[in-house]
Scaffold this motif. Structure first.
Motif, PDB file in Angstrom:
ATOM      1  N   VAL A 188       1.084  -1.291   0.337  1.00 38.23           N
ATOM      2  CA  VAL A 188       0.151  -0.298  -0.153  1.00 38.23           C
ATOM      3  C   VAL A 188       1.139   1.734   0.134  1.00 38.23           C
ATOM      4  O   VAL A 188       1.624   1.406   0.488  1.00 38.23           O
ATOM      5  CB  VAL A 188      -0.825   0.046   1.236  1.00 38.23           C
ATOM      6  N   MET A 189       0.497   2.458  -0.600  1.00 35.19           N
ATOM      7  CA  MET A 189       1.550   2.832  -1.332  1.00 35.19           C
ATOM      8  C   MET A 189       1.098   4.301  -0.531  1.00 35.19           C
ATOM      9  O   MET A 189       1.658   5.597   0.390  1.00 35.19           O
ATOM     10  CB  MET A 189       2.124   3.074  -2.430  1.00 35.19           C
ATOM     11  N   GLU A 190       0.097   4.873  -0.419  1.00 38.58           N
ATOM     12  CA  GLU A 190      -0.626   5.399   0.474  1.00 38.58           C
ATOM     13  C   GLU A 190      -1.855   5.459   0.727  1.00 38.58           C
ATOM     14  O   GLU A 190      -2.449   4.747  -0.089  1.00 38.58           O
ATOM     15  CB  GLU A 190      -1.075   7.057  -0.815  1.00 38.58           C
ATOM     16  N   MET A 191      -2.655   6.146   2.184  1.00 39.91           N
ATOM     17  CA  MET A 191      -3.734   6.112   2.379  1.00 39.91           C
ATOM     18  C   MET A 191      -4.473   6.915   2.658  1.00 39.91           C
ATOM     19  O   MET A 191      -3.767   7.729   3.428  1.00 39.91           O
ATOM     20  CB  MET A 191      -4.487   4.633   2.744  1.00 39.91           C
ATOM     21  N   ARG A 192      -5.659   8.012   2.416  1.00 42.04           N
ATOM     22  CA  ARG A 192      -6.568   8.820   3.095  1.00 42.04           C
ATOM     23  C   ARG A 192      -7.682   8.637   3.302  1.00 42.04           C
ATOM     24  O   ARG A 192      -8.579   7.819   2.863  1.00 42.04           O
ATOM     25  CB  ARG A 192      -6.176   9.913   2.154  1.00 42.04           C
ATOM     26  N   ALA A 193      -8.291   9.326   4.664  1.00 40.46           N
ATOM     27  CA  ALA A 193      -9.408   8.922   5.334  1.00 40.46           C
ATOM     28  C   ALA A 193     -10.770  10.099   5.184  1.00 40.46           C
ATOM     29  O   ALA A 193      -9.858  11.116   4.981  1.00 40.46           O
ATOM     30  CB  ALA A 193      -9.310   8.594   6.349  1.00 40.46           C
ATOM     31  N   LEU A 194     -11.711  10.366   4.964  1.00 41.05           N
ATOM     32  CA  LEU A 194     -12.437  11.060   4.904  1.00 41.05           C
ATOM     33  C   LEU A 194     -13.478  10.690   5.430  1.00 41.05           C
ATOM     34  O   LEU A 194     -13.969   9.682   5.528  1.00 41.05           O
ATOM     35  CB  LEU A 194     -12.896  11.244   3.254  1.00 41.05           C
ATOM     36  N   VAL A 195     -14.319  11.864   6.384  1.00 42.62           N
ATOM     37  CA  VAL A 195     -15.451  11.488   7.794  1.00 42.62           C
ATOM     38  C   VAL A 195     -16.033  11.826   6.869  1.00 42.62           C
ATOM     39  O   VAL A 195     -16.543  13.111   6.912  1.00 42.62           O
ATOM     40  CB  VAL A 195     -14.844  11.886   8.862  1.00 42.62           C
ATOM     41  N   VAL A 196     -17.270  11.074   6.208  1.00 43.33           N
ATOM     42  CA  VAL A 196     -18.513  11.592   5.651  1.00 43.33           C
ATOM     43  C   VAL A 196     -19.866  12.068   6.494  1.00 43.33           C
ATOM     44  O   VAL A 196     -20.434  13.126   6.323  1.00 43.33           O
ATOM     45  CB  VAL A 196     -18.764  10.149   4.783  1.00 43.33           C
ATOM     46  N   ASP A 197     -19.612  11.694   7.807  1.00 42.09           N
ATOM     47  CA  ASP A 197     -21.075  12.248   8.552  1.00 42.09           C
ATOM     48  C   ASP A 197     -21.057  13.477   9.182  1.00 42.09           C
ATOM     49  O   ASP A 197     -21.260  13.238  10.171  1.00 42.09           O
ATOM     50  CB  ASP A 197     -21.534  10.892   9.140  1.00 42.09           C
ATOM     51  N   ALA A 198     -19.557  14.046   8.909  1.00 40.95           N
ATOM     52  CA  ALA A 198     -19.512  15.254   9.755  1.00 40.95           C
ATOM     53  C   ALA A 198     -19.969  16.437   8.964  1.00 40.95           C
ATOM     54  O   ALA A 198     -19.815  16.369   8.368  1.00 40.95           O
ATOM     55  CB  ALA A 198     -17.748  15.298  10.480  1.00 40.95           C
ATOM     56  N   GLU A 199     -20.383  17.854   9.349  1.00 40.37           N
ATOM     57  CA  GLU A 199     -20.532  18.512   9.332  1.00 40.37           C
ATOM     58  C   GLU A 199     -19.458  19.694   9.313  1.00 40.37           C
ATOM     59  O   GLU A 199     -18.697  20.108   9.699  1.00 40.37           O
ATOM     60  CB  GLU A 199     -22.027  19.443   9.466  1.00 40.37           C
TER      61      GLU A 199
END
Length: 148
Positions: free
Chosen positions: A132-143
């Protein structure tokens, strides 16, 4: 494949409680996935992942640069989910069709992944068969949706 082993492990890590991976694709959380290569070539670029979530369309949009792979085929998008949580891992990777000269490659791309319902968290990973070369998380249910 090491990539699949990572995705299974990461999906389990993302889930707060243990559960079975959602392998029953009749009720899949993903309804569509597409990737378009804007530019590609030999050489090293910085891996970049810029995810955003369109809540009106329940669609993840990702602009990025996948770099450091020797695979020279087209890009593909896949995912892993965990039924016990609303967390999904989206993987962007280069397939290897073996029809080009061997060199480190980069791919600038745009991808979209559409969902039946918005997940709480989406992690986007760049991978090759080796790692795995890169990973990024996105929190969707936040405003508004935030990335980490």
């Amino acid at each position: 494949m090491k990539r699949r082993a990572f995705l299974v492990g990461a999906a389990g890590s993302l889930a707060a409680a243990s559960g079975c991976l959602g392998l029953d694709r009749r009720n899949t959380p993903v309804t569509d996935r597409r990737v378009t290569v804007l530019e590609r070539g030999c050489g090293d670029e910085d891996n970049e992942i810029a995810p955003s979530y369109d809540e009106d369309a329940d669609r993840l949009r990702v602009s990025g640069v996948l770099s450091g792979t020797t695979a020279c085929g087209p890009l593909d998008v896949t995912y892993a989910d965990n039924d016990a949580s609303d967390r999904i891992i989206v993987e962007v990777y280069a397939t290897d069709d073996g029809s080009c000269a061997s060199c480190p490659r980069y791919y600038e791309y745009e991808a979209t992944v559409s969902f039946r319902e918005p997940p709480d968290v989406v992690a986007v990973a760049h991978s090759s068969p080796e790692d795995v070369m890169e990973m990024r998380a996105l929190v969707v249910d936040a405003e508004p949706a935030t990335s980490a």
